[in-house]
Design an enzyme around this catalytic site. Sequence first.
Site, PDB file in Angstrom:
ATOM      1  N   GLY A 239       0.838  -1.196   0.000  1.00 47.14           N
ATOM      2  CA  GLY A 239       0.000   0.000   0.000  1.00 47.14           C
ATOM      3  C   GLY A 239       0.869   1.241   0.000  1.00 47.14           C
ATOM      4  N   SER A 240       0.312   2.333   0.484  1.00 46.41           N
ATOM      5  CA  SER A 240       1.024   3.607   0.399  1.00 46.41           C
ATOM      6  C   SER A 240       2.159   3.685   1.432  1.00 46.41           C
ATOM      7  CB  SER A 240       0.039   4.754   0.651  1.00 46.41           C
ATOM      8  OG  SER A 240      -0.509   4.630   1.942  1.00 46.41           O
ATOM      9  N   THR A 241       3.122   4.528   1.144  1.00 43.97           N
ATOM     10  CA  THR A 241       4.243   4.729   2.066  1.00 43.97           C
ATOM     11  C   THR A 241       3.729   5.311   3.394  1.00 43.97           C
ATOM     12  OG1 THR A 241       5.744   4.985   0.215  1.00 43.97           O
ATOM     13  CG2 THR A 241       6.490   5.897   2.312  1.00 43.97           C
ATOM     14  N   GLU A 261       5.694  -3.301   0.860  1.00 43.58           N
ATOM     15  CA  GLU A 261       5.700  -2.996  -0.580  1.00 43.58           C
ATOM     16  C   GLU A 261       4.938  -1.680  -0.731  1.00 43.58           C
ATOM     17  OE1 GLU A 261       7.274  -4.479  -2.854  1.00 43.58           O
ATOM     18  OE2 GLU A 261       7.681  -6.486  -2.100  1.00 43.58           O
ATOM     19  N   CYS A 295       1.822   1.149  -8.672  1.00 48.24           N
ATOM     20  CA  CYS A 295       3.023   1.542  -7.908  1.00 48.24           C
ATOM     21  C   CYS A 295       4.235   1.728  -8.822  1.00 48.24           C
ATOM     22  CB  CYS A 295       3.318   0.495  -6.840  1.00 48.24           C
ATOM     23  SG  CYS A 295       3.420  -1.180  -7.495  1.00 48.24           S
TER      24      CYS A 295
HETATM   25  P1  NAD Z   1      -3.439   2.515   1.229  1.00 50.65           P
HETATM   26  O1  NAD Z   1      -2.124   2.620   1.914  1.00 50.65           O
HETATM   27  O2  NAD Z   1      -4.417   3.595   1.393  1.00 50.65           O
HETATM   28  O3  NAD Z   1      -4.177   1.177   1.705  1.00 50.65           O
HETATM   29  C1  NAD Z   1      -3.535  -0.068   1.775  1.00 50.65           C
HETATM   30  C2  NAD Z   1      -4.127  -0.895   2.894  1.00 50.65           C
HETATM   31  O4  NAD Z   1      -3.933  -0.217   4.140  1.00 50.65           O
HETATM   32  C3  NAD Z   1      -5.624  -1.131   2.763  1.00 50.65           C
HETATM   33  O5  NAD Z   1      -5.894  -2.465   3.141  1.00 50.65           O
HETATM   34  C4  NAD Z   1      -6.229  -0.164   3.764  1.00 50.65           C
HETATM   35  O6  NAD Z   1      -7.441  -0.619   4.289  1.00 50.65           O
HETATM   36  C5  NAD Z   1      -5.164  -0.121   4.841  1.00 50.65           C
HETATM   37  N1  NAD Z   1      -5.148   1.123   5.621  1.00 50.65           N
HETATM   38  C6  NAD Z   1      -5.468   2.385   5.201  1.00 50.65           C
HETATM   39  N2  NAD Z   1      -5.301   3.274   6.213  1.00 50.65           N
HETATM   40  C7  NAD Z   1      -4.858   2.574   7.284  1.00 50.65           C
HETATM   41  C8  NAD Z   1      -4.485   2.917   8.618  1.00 50.65           C
HETATM   42  N3  NAD Z   1      -4.550   4.171   9.049  1.00 50.65           N
HETATM   43  N4  NAD Z   1      -4.076   1.929   9.449  1.00 50.65           N
HETATM   44  C9  NAD Z   1      -4.009   0.652   9.029  1.00 50.65           C
HETATM   45  N5  NAD Z   1      -4.347   0.260   7.776  1.00 50.65           N
HETATM   46  C10 NAD Z   1      -4.764   1.197   6.915  1.00 50.65           C
HETATM   47  O7  NAD Z   1      -3.105   2.252  -0.309  1.00 50.65           O
HETATM   48  P2  NAD Z   1      -4.091   2.040  -1.543  1.00 50.65           P
HETATM   49  O8  NAD Z   1      -4.690   3.334  -1.949  1.00 50.65           O
HETATM   50  O9  NAD Z   1      -5.012   0.888  -1.320  1.00 50.65           O
HETATM   51  O10 NAD Z   1      -3.018   1.577  -2.648  1.00 50.65           O
HETATM   52  C11 NAD Z   1      -2.243   2.491  -3.357  1.00 50.65           C
HETATM   53  C12 NAD Z   1      -0.833   2.607  -2.801  1.00 50.65           C
HETATM   54  O11 NAD Z   1      -0.229   1.330  -2.746  1.00 50.65           O
HETATM   55  C13 NAD Z   1       0.075   3.434  -3.697  1.00 50.65           C
HETATM   56  O12 NAD Z   1       0.914   4.222  -2.902  1.00 50.65           O
HETATM   57  C14 NAD Z   1       0.880   2.381  -4.456  1.00 50.65           C
HETATM   58  O13 NAD Z   1       2.107   2.838  -4.947  1.00 50.65           O
HETATM   59  C15 NAD Z   1       1.035   1.336  -3.409  1.00 50.65           C
HETATM   60  N6  NAD Z   1       1.287   0.019  -3.999  1.00 50.65           N
HETATM   61  C16 NAD Z   1       2.527  -0.566  -3.860  1.00 50.65           C
HETATM   62  C17 NAD Z   1       2.794  -1.803  -4.465  1.00 50.65           C
HETATM   63  C18 NAD Z   1       4.149  -2.446  -4.383  1.00 50.65           C
HETATM   64  O14 NAD Z   1       4.286  -3.602  -4.762  1.00 50.65           O
HETATM   65  N7  NAD Z   1       5.178  -1.759  -3.905  1.00 50.65           N
HETATM   66  C19 NAD Z   1       1.779  -2.441  -5.181  1.00 50.65           C
HETATM   67  C20 NAD Z   1       0.539  -1.819  -5.289  1.00 50.65           C
HETATM   68  C21 NAD Z   1       0.294  -0.604  -4.695  1.00 50.65           C
END
Ligand code: NAD
Length: 494
Positions: A239-241, A261, A295
């Site tokens: 997910g996001s950084t 990731e 990503c």
């Molecule tokens: P996100 O970080 O918003 O969400 C990812 C997960 O975290 C979800 O399951 C969400 O429910 C959970 N989450 C959100 N807020 C939270 C909190 N405060 N506490 C605990 N969990 C929480 O990301 P997104 O919008 O779903 O995905 C996009 C991001 O993911 C982009 O930054 C993208 O670059 C990254 N990404 C990375 C890879 C990789 O392989 N490096 C692959 C796909 C996406």
Amino acid sequence: ETSSFLTLQPVPALIGGTVLLETGRTFDVIRPDREAGPKVHSVVSCGPTEATAAVDAAAAALPAWKATSYTERRNIFLKAAELLRQRAEEYTKLTAEETPLDLAFAGFEIGGLAIPQLEETAAVITQALKGEFPRIDASGKRELIQREPYGVVLGISPWNAPFLLALRAILNPLAAGNTCVLKTSEHSPRTNMACAQLLYDAGLPRGALSVVHSSPEDVVEVTRTLIRHPAVRKINFTGSTRVGRLIAAEAAQVLKPCVLELGGKAPQIVLDDANIPLAANNAIVGAFMNAGQICMATTIVIIDAKVEKEFLAEVTKIFRENREALHYYAKGPSQQVRALFSSASAKRASEIVDDTLKQGAQVHAGEPNAVNVEKAQIPPMVISGTKPDMRLFIEEAFAPLLAVTSFTTDDEAVKLANRTSAGLAASVYGSNETRALQVANQIESGQVHINSITVHDHPTVPHGGWKESGYGRFNGIEGIKEFTQTRTITMTQP
Ligand code: NAD
């Protein structure tokens, strides 16, 4: 086989394979672009009680799953690949209904990525897990290095390639003999659930995988409960950084290792001897696929000043001809500007554009007037004259926005590419392979592609980031080993 729990309403959780339709709380999956209204469906929201039950179920199933032979695990994954071939169309539709992925990208995710992921993981289980007998020293002491699963692994996945990334989050740990709890994204819970349906139907013991969903209001508490449960021994998060930092901080409190990731900011370097039409076409595809919400999306073209004009002319041509590379990915079949996954994300992307233009960059191609934040629509745009201190150069916009900047020496190109805090993917275009490789060797990134798109995630090679794109690796032998810990046994004759 029928997809039994994928049609249930509200979207249920799975506790040790038991369908949970009622927790007293639900939340809605929202898509701002839907003609029928923003609500897609309701989902059961889990709290600490359900989170604890999910880990307990995975812990109870651990001894039996850990004891399965590599052949048994391999056969389940191969059966899942076969079933997924049969269900590719069904799961593609399911994905495109629930999330903003279009049918083309959702179909590629399942047919081109998820099926190979299952097959290639199955192919390397034995190689990844076999023990080692490194030496017999002069005293006759023997050493045996074993690779053991951690226990219960928690996987947390994002929405943007919802089937593949949920699958990856559980497949690598399961292959290594761990059992899993998957915490889905609030934007793609049912698509994430399809992974569980597939693996159960392929013969995975149901206890080996639980799935919990959580509303944005409950997510912090549920995640904390999951991470702190003593049976959870390792966490993987995609997910996001921003959120990755929170997960790592929580895990650090209980000293649990993570695979992170995280976000990317992929640069594409174009040297003066590059094939410019290829570089332009691939930059557009890499930047606009899934409306830039990948990503590894190409975000900054770093181009030799000698060929910048030619490159920009090629970009203009692609926009003018409205080529497939542009509209197929960034716009739907109806030629509408595609919606991002949320209005908040579109608002942020639009602010990044405004600030970058105020800082002196120009829209080279695209229609800035077609921005519609409420409907989450950001049209594909190429923004030239960007400099390293501008917002679009620094931040992951997660939208179809491509920055262009120029350089005069190869060293300068490398410095520009390494300016961002991310380090997930990059590419270098040039006809002289030795020179292109010399540049690639200096890029701080988990993957660098010479003369091909920054978006590339093959199941046989390690996937993961440098710097703030995270740590740990998925895929192939390394991905399975990531979810094992070694135990060294020495044996001495009495
Ligand atoms: P996100 O970080 O918003 O969400 C990812 C997960 O975290 C979800 O399951 C969400 O429910 C959970 N989450 C959100 N807020 C939270 C909190 N405060 N506490 C605990 N969990 C929480 O990301 P997104 O919008 O779903 O995905 C996009 C991001 O993911 C982009 O930054 C993208 O670059 C990254 N990404 C990375 C890879 C990789 O392989 N490096 C692959 C796909 C996406």
